[in-house]
Motif scaffolding. Structure first.
Motif, PDB file in Angstrom:
ATOM      1  N   ALA B   3      -6.944  -0.583   9.880  1.00 16.68           N
ATOM      2  CA  ALA B   3      -6.628  -1.077   8.525  1.00 16.68           C
ATOM      3  C   ALA B   3      -5.192  -0.758   8.154  1.00 16.68           C
ATOM      4  O   ALA B   3      -4.487  -1.577   7.557  1.00 16.68           O
ATOM      5  N   LEU B   4      -4.744   0.438   8.549  1.00 22.56           N
ATOM      6  CA  LEU B   4      -3.371   0.840   8.229  1.00 22.56           C
ATOM      7  C   LEU B   4      -2.370   0.012   9.039  1.00 22.56           C
ATOM      8  O   LEU B   4      -1.352  -0.451   8.498  1.00 22.56           O
ATOM      9  N   ALA B   7      -2.117  -3.331   7.560  1.00 24.80           N
ATOM     10  CA  ALA B   7      -1.383  -3.289   6.288  1.00 24.80           C
ATOM     11  C   ALA B   7       0.116  -3.155   6.527  1.00 24.80           C
ATOM     12  O   ALA B   7       0.920  -3.814   5.861  1.00 24.80           O
ATOM     13  N   ARG B  10       1.508  -6.399   7.724  1.00 27.63           N
ATOM     14  CA  ARG B  10       1.569  -7.350   6.611  1.00 27.63           C
ATOM     15  C   ARG B  10       2.769  -7.043   5.702  1.00 27.63           C
ATOM     16  O   ARG B  10       3.480  -7.946   5.265  1.00 27.63           O
ATOM     17  N   LEU B  11       2.999  -5.754   5.466  1.00 26.73           N
ATOM     18  CA  LEU B  11       4.130  -5.357   4.615  1.00 26.73           C
ATOM     19  C   LEU B  11       5.457  -5.787   5.244  1.00 26.73           C
ATOM     20  O   LEU B  11       6.349  -6.278   4.558  1.00 26.73           O
ATOM     21  N   ARG B  14       5.749  -9.603   4.978  1.00 24.69           N
ATOM     22  CA  ARG B  14       6.070 -10.013   3.596  1.00 24.69           C
ATOM     23  C   ARG B  14       7.447  -9.537   3.181  1.00 24.69           C
ATOM     24  O   ARG B  14       8.096 -10.156   2.342  1.00 24.69           O
ATOM     25  N   GLY B  15       7.877  -8.422   3.727  1.00 23.99           N
ATOM     26  CA  GLY B  15       9.202  -7.897   3.398  1.00 23.99           C
ATOM     27  C   GLY B  15      10.324  -8.656   4.080  1.00 23.99           C
ATOM     28  O   GLY B  15      11.496  -8.317   3.904  1.00 23.99           O
ATOM     29  N   MET B  79       2.730   7.737  -0.891  1.00 20.52           N
ATOM     30  CA  MET B  79       1.637   7.122  -0.133  1.00 20.52           C
ATOM     31  C   MET B  79       1.089   8.113   0.918  1.00 20.52           C
ATOM     32  O   MET B  79      -0.108   8.110   1.197  1.00 20.52           O
TER      33      MET B  79
END
Lengths: 228, 266
Positions: B3-4, B7, B10-11, B14-15, B79
């Motif tokens: 999951a990490l 994520a 994805r970051l 998107r970045g 985080m």
């Protein structure tokens, strides 16, 4: 038999600065405990220790393993790429919560319409609601909340009060820090007053309820000023 | 961990990291191939050596930066603390971040490399020389990504992590090479093999670059002392030793990252 959470002379030092020293307290299962006091008094340090973020340098915390815990941090900044739904989905995967819970807790937090928006663009209150929402993904019987009221508008402040009533009715143990004394007095069973990295007083909240708001504040300031 | 990693990937996407890197690497590589006669021919020539250098330079700096920013960002944003409160161990955090980062950086590299070569000379995509370069460029991505994460987990802020990544890059890609070359000029001949050998194995950038040369059966420039090394690398034990050394280059920075996060939790 009722479970119990105990702190025994818990101490934490950052460098040479003691963040918490000799904290000792016992709380029964189902208690609602408010941590109040000065900035830098040790409230967040204690919550971080209870949530497993940091370990005490000395002393021990007893009974923590007997609870399933959910924790809301006081501060979390989100990178631009995070949406509320993605972030909750990741946390749900860690907590082994069903995917359907993500939509449910987003709706509870009033964030369903904003679920695919960047969290970086959220207001402070929306971030607080998102952080609270992740504590609701799985059932927990110990809830740790670090300044849950920060940035909430009046409507969501009332809802937060209702949430604490609900948690109490469900028999959850809640430990929260706050600078909003009236909220602490009205919603908690016990007040734990912090100053200079120490617990300077532990009081029954009921005793404070008979006082007016101004006197409560004056009492708190006096406790903080008699820091040992 | 999955999951990490998802994520983090994805970051980064998107970045803008994926698109940015694909565009940058495709432009640079296409320009490079157009300027040269035969990239990645089966024979190793000067252009192939330059291509390796370009690839390793291209892959190392962005991955160092990305790793340093991801790790120091987790620290500054809180985080990392949140992971601990969700019972995500430092090991899971570091491994998940590394895998997520590598999947995006690796994807950018593969797309840019394949696309740029397909535009210029598609036939070389099937050569073993291309496969060697791609494999080692991916290894370089992994090693430098891991070092970036290590720096981010120990340094105080995003700025210091980026500065640390830049210094690391200048040191391992340029400065150490110049220093060793200068040193070899004044050292007795019998010191050449141990000094140069240690440097080539210990410096992560040079390790990947020189392995690429040796895997192609080249590297005469390093002198006769390295001929047995070249021959040994072509054997199964040589491969095993190379894999072991590559694993060390990944394990050391990953271990340092985990240690950095564990230290914070104490």
């Amino acid at each position: 038999m009722s479970r119990r959470l105990g702190l025994h002379h818990v101490t934490k030092t950052y460098g040479t600065k003691p963040a918490l020293s000799g904290a000792t307290a016992h709380w029964e299962e189902g208690a609602i405990v408010a941590l109040v006091g000065a900035n830098g008094g040790g409230k967040s340090t204690l919550l971080k220790m209870l949530s497993g973020v940091i370990q005490p340098d000395a002393g021990s915390i007893e009974g923590l393993d007997e609870f399933t815990m959910a924790s809301m941090p006081d501060r979390l900044a989100f990178s631009r790429g995070w949406t509320a739904a993605d972030w909750l989905a990741m946390v749900a995967a860690w907590k082994k919560a069903p995917r359907s819970r993500v939509r449910e807790v987003l709706a509870e937090a009033g964030l369903d319409d904003a679920r695919n928006k960047s969290v970086a663009a959220f207001s402070q209150g929306m971030v607080r609601r998102l952080l609270y929402a992740q504590t609701r993904l799985t059932p927990a019987d110990l809830i740790l909340l670090d300044e849950p009221e920060g940035g909430l508008d009046p409507e969501w402040t009332v809802r937060l009060e209702g949430e604490l009533d609900r948690l109490r009715a469900e028999g959850k143990t809640v430990i929260f820090s706050t600078h909003w004394l009236d909220f602490a007095v009205e919603k908690a069973d016990k007040l734990c007053i912090f100053a200079g990295g120490k617990i300077v007083a532990q009081e029954e909240a009921a005793v404070w309820r008979i006082l007016d708001s101004s006197t409560r504040r004056q009492n708190l300031v006096e406790w903080i000023q008699v820091e040992p | 961990m999955e999951a990490l990693a998802t994520a983090v990937a994805r970051l980064l996407i998107r970045g803008g990291w994926l698109v940015g890197l694909v565009v940058l690497e495709t432009l640079l590589l296409t320009g490079f191939w157009l300027a040269g006669p035969t990239p990645f021919g089966d024979a190793f020539d000067r252009r192939a050596a330059e291509a390796d250098l370009l690839l390793l330079t291209l892959t190392s700096l962005p991955t160092l930066f990305a790793g340093a920013l991801l790790s120091s960002g987790d620290r500054e944003d809180g985080m990392g603390d949140f992971y601990r409160s969700c019972r995500i161990s430092p090991t899971t955090q570091v491994m998940g971040t590394l895998i997520g980062q590598l999947s995006v950086m690796g994807m950018a590299l593969v797309v840019a490399l394949v696309f740029s070569l397909a535009l210029v000379t598609p036939s070389v995509l099937l050569t073993s020389s291309f496969a060697t370069s791609l494999g080692l460029a991916l290894l370089s991505t992994a090693v430098h990504g891991a070092w970036g994460l290590a720096m981010g987990s120990w340094l105080r802020s995003r700025w210091s992590a980026v500065a640390g990544a830049l210094i690391f890059w200048l040191l391992t890609v340029f400065a150490l090479e110049a220093l060793i070359t200068a040193l070899l000029g004044v050292l007795p001949a019998r010191w050449t093999f141990p000094v140069l050998g240690t440097f080539l194995v210990a410096d992560p950038s040079q390790f990947v670059r020189v392995s690429s040369v040796f895997f192609r059966g080249q590297g005469w420039a390093y002198g006769p002392a390295f001929a047995p090394v070249r021959e040994f690398l072509a054997t199964p034990p040589g491969w095993a030793l190379f894999s072991f050394a590559a694993a060390i280059h990944l394990v050391v920075p990953t271990g340092l990252s985990i240690l950095g996060w564990k230290r914070r939790s104490r």
